[in-house]
Design a protein around this motif. Structure first.
Motif, PDB file in Angstrom:
ATOM      1  N   ASP A 257       0.826  -1.211   0.000  1.00  0.00           N
ATOM      2  CA  ASP A 257       0.000   0.000   0.000  1.00  0.00           C
ATOM      3  C   ASP A 257       0.861   1.262   0.000  1.00  0.00           C
ATOM      4  O   ASP A 257       0.510   2.269  -0.620  1.00  0.00           O
ATOM      5  CB  ASP A 257      -0.919  -0.001   1.225  1.00  0.00           C
ATOM      6  N   LEU A 258       1.986   1.236   0.708  1.00  0.00           N
ATOM      7  CA  LEU A 258       2.868   2.412   0.736  1.00  0.00           C
ATOM      8  C   LEU A 258       3.401   2.724  -0.662  1.00  0.00           C
ATOM      9  O   LEU A 258       3.672   3.885  -0.992  1.00  0.00           O
ATOM     10  CB  LEU A 258       4.034   2.170   1.698  1.00  0.00           C
ATOM     11  N   ARG A 259       3.543   1.701  -1.470  1.00  0.00           N
ATOM     12  CA  ARG A 259       4.062   1.920  -2.819  1.00  0.00           C
ATOM     13  C   ARG A 259       2.973   2.207  -3.836  1.00  0.00           C
ATOM     14  O   ARG A 259       3.226   2.885  -4.831  1.00  0.00           O
ATOM     15  CB  ARG A 259       4.879   0.703  -3.263  1.00  0.00           C
ATOM     16  N   GLN A 260       1.751   1.710  -3.610  1.00  0.00           N
ATOM     17  CA  GLN A 260       0.743   1.752  -4.673  1.00  0.00           C
ATOM     18  C   GLN A 260      -0.541   2.496  -4.294  1.00  0.00           C
ATOM     19  O   GLN A 260      -1.226   2.998  -5.179  1.00  0.00           O
ATOM     20  CB  GLN A 260       0.387   0.322  -5.087  1.00  0.00           C
ATOM     21  N   ASP A 261      -0.872   2.551  -3.025  1.00  0.00           N
ATOM     22  CA  ASP A 261      -2.134   3.169  -2.606  1.00  0.00           C
ATOM     23  C   ASP A 261      -1.971   4.686  -2.547  1.00  0.00           C
ATOM     24  O   ASP A 261      -1.248   5.219  -1.695  1.00  0.00           O
ATOM     25  CB  ASP A 261      -2.551   2.617  -1.236  1.00  0.00           C
ATOM     26  N   GLU A 262      -2.648   5.379  -3.457  1.00  0.00           N
ATOM     27  CA  GLU A 262      -2.510   6.821  -3.536  1.00  0.00           C
ATOM     28  C   GLU A 262      -3.017   7.514  -2.270  1.00  0.00           C
ATOM     29  O   GLU A 262      -2.428   8.506  -1.815  1.00  0.00           O
ATOM     30  CB  GLU A 262      -3.274   7.350  -4.760  1.00  0.00           C
ATOM     31  N   LYS A 263      -4.091   7.025  -1.705  1.00  0.00           N
ATOM     32  CA  LYS A 263      -4.642   7.657  -0.511  1.00  0.00           C
ATOM     33  C   LYS A 263      -3.671   7.536   0.668  1.00  0.00           C
ATOM     34  O   LYS A 263      -3.442   8.498   1.409  1.00  0.00           O
ATOM     35  CB  LYS A 263      -5.982   7.028  -0.158  1.00  0.00           C
ATOM     36  N   LEU A 264      -3.106   6.336   0.849  1.00  0.00           N
ATOM     37  CA  LEU A 264      -2.149   6.149   1.945  1.00  0.00           C
ATOM     38  C   LEU A 264      -0.897   6.990   1.727  1.00  0.00           C
ATOM     39  O   LEU A 264      -0.365   7.585   2.678  1.00  0.00           O
ATOM     40  CB  LEU A 264      -1.792   4.665   2.066  1.00  0.00           C
ATOM     41  N   ARG A 265      -0.446   7.034   0.480  1.00  0.00           N
ATOM     42  CA  ARG A 265       0.732   7.856   0.190  1.00  0.00           C
ATOM     43  C   ARG A 265       0.467   9.320   0.481  1.00  0.00           C
ATOM     44  O   ARG A 265       1.322  10.031   1.027  1.00  0.00           O
ATOM     45  CB  ARG A 265       1.144   7.655  -1.276  1.00  0.00           C
ATOM     46  N   ALA A 266      -0.718   9.782   0.145  1.00  0.00           N
ATOM     47  CA  ALA A 266      -1.068  11.173   0.435  1.00  0.00           C
ATOM     48  C   ALA A 266      -1.103  11.419   1.942  1.00  0.00           C
ATOM     49  O   ALA A 266      -0.653  12.471   2.424  1.00  0.00           O
ATOM     50  CB  ALA A 266      -2.411  11.517  -0.204  1.00  0.00           C
ATOM     51  N   LYS A 267      -1.631  10.464   2.712  1.00  0.00           N
ATOM     52  CA  LYS A 267      -1.668  10.619   4.168  1.00  0.00           C
ATOM     53  C   LYS A 267      -0.242  10.660   4.752  1.00  0.00           C
ATOM     54  O   LYS A 267       0.037  11.454   5.653  1.00  0.00           O
ATOM     55  CB  LYS A 267      -2.452   9.468   4.781  1.00  0.00           C
TER      56      LYS A 267
END
Length: 404
Positions: A257-267
């Protein structure tokens, strides 16, 4: 030497006077008188010539005397031109530098054993003191703010989430996360032990009145706490425990998720910006920088400290490298030669202008004293030689007069 030359002139004058009274005693006295007379003439002539270079003889304003004081500006320009034409031309500088192995000479100097009188020790002490003075001259708050701003700008350009994801993936693949899990389990057990009373109080408050009246809440609390201890112990000792498997799966999912999830990366990015903008972080960094600066100054000033030893060792190693590495010598020598030629080309005119202006600013007496002090001994030899040569010429002329 001036007194010796003047003494010789006075001796010749005394011989001349004495021999003039005894010409009738013997014909040889005439040769003595001729020698003394011509020696006085030669000595006086050379005294006049030597004196005329630096001052007016007897203070009389005779033309073409006091040559050096009267022409010091022209001498300054001539010296500067001579320096420019014969020493500061790129060709001369390059040829001279070509003959020098500057890097090897520096290596020999730096590799000297670092006793108290050696160059390596002096350079080490000088470098340490220079570092200490440089650090002391810095404005701690201003520099700390600048460094913090630079680090903040760098951190803002780096997206943290994908980097954390890659690091977590690599750690899981190499099983380097297992010690962290074990440490987290132990920390959970220690925390639970330290807060047993709080857990019991929570269970007691959540239980209804009947359970509390019967005392079952205490038994329930003991069962919960004992169950948690047992679960933590099983997870800690069993590498294949299902809870460990769930933790591994959760970490793998988090890394993805850290590499691919845009929402998590934004957070994560927002959390990073909030952290960087937090004044407490700024104050913490200023404190860290000030402690680091103070420790570096103290280490640099400590002659027997670790920094002093490291500087000395580094300097000695650099010297040994310069002594042995011929390719490095060639590169440094080539750089030094190009630098020297560049300086001569770009600043040669300014250097000779400095020489010219410096000599021009000297007063006439300073110029006279410095030049006369440099060559004065030889000038007095000219006077002495003039006295002797004049005497020999006088004897020769007297002998020819008698023969003719």
């Amino acid at each position: 030497m001036r007194r010796t030359a003047t003494g010789m002139l006075l001796v010749m004058a005394a011989i001349f006077v004495a021999s003039s009274h005894y010409l009738h005693v013997h014909p040889a006295v005439g040769f003595v008188r001729a020698f003394a007379e011509a020696a006085m003439v030669g000595g006086l002539a050379d005294w006049f010539a030597v004196t005329a270079l630096f001052r007016h003889p007897l203070g009389l304003p005779i033309p073409h005397t006091a040559i050096i004081p009267e022409n010091k500006d022209r001498i300054a320009d001539t010296m500067a031109q001579f320096l420019r034409d014969n020493f500061l031309t790129p060709t001369v500088v390059a040829r001279r530098m070509q003959e020098m192995n500057l890097a090897r000479a520096v290596g020999d100097y730096l590799a000297t054993p670092s006793d108290s009188a050696s160059g390596g020790s002096r350079i080490r002490a000088g470098a340490a003191e220079l570092l200490a003075e440089f650090l002391e001259s810095l404005d701690p708050e201003r520099l700390g703010t600048q460094v913090r701003g630079g680090l903040k700008a760098l951190a803002e350009r780096v997206e943290v989430a994908p980097l954390l994801g890659q690091m977590l993936d690599a750690a899981i693949a190499d099983r380097r996360h297992l010690p962290l899990i074990d440490a987290a389990i132990r920390w959970t057990g220690i925390t639970l032990e330290a807060n047993e009373d709080m857990v019991r109080q929570i269970i007691h408050e959540r239980a209804n009145a009947i359970v509390r009246w019967t005392g079952l809440d205490e038994r329930l609390a003991n069962s919960v706490i004992d169950g948690l201890y047992k679960l933590l112990a099983e997870v800690l000792v069993d590498p294949a425990h299902p809870l460990r498997t769930k933790l591994d799966e959760g970490l793998v999912s988090l890394a993805s998720d850290l590499r691919q999830d845009e929402k998590l990366r934004a957070k994560v990015e927002q959390a990073k910006r909030d952290l960087l903008d937090n004044p407490a972080v700024a104050d913490w960094w200023l404190g860290v920088w000030e402690r680091l600066r103070a420790s570096l100054i103290a280490a640099a000033r400590d002659g027997n400290g670790a920094m002093s030893g490291q500087l000395g060792q580094s300097i000695a190693e650099l010297g040994a490298t310069l002594q042995q590495d011929t390719r490095l010598q060639a590169q440094i020598n080539r750089f030094a030669r190009r630098t020297a030629v560049g300086i001569a080309t770009r600043y040669g005119g300014q250097i000779v202008q400095l020489v010219s202006e410096t000599v021009r600013r000297w007063d006439a007496r300073t110029v006279t004293d410095r030049i006369e002090g440099a060559v004065g001994r030889d000038l007095q030899f000219i006077r002495m030689n003039g006295t002797l040569v004049g005497g020999l010429v006088g004897v020769t002329i007297h002998a020819l007069d008698m023969l003719l």
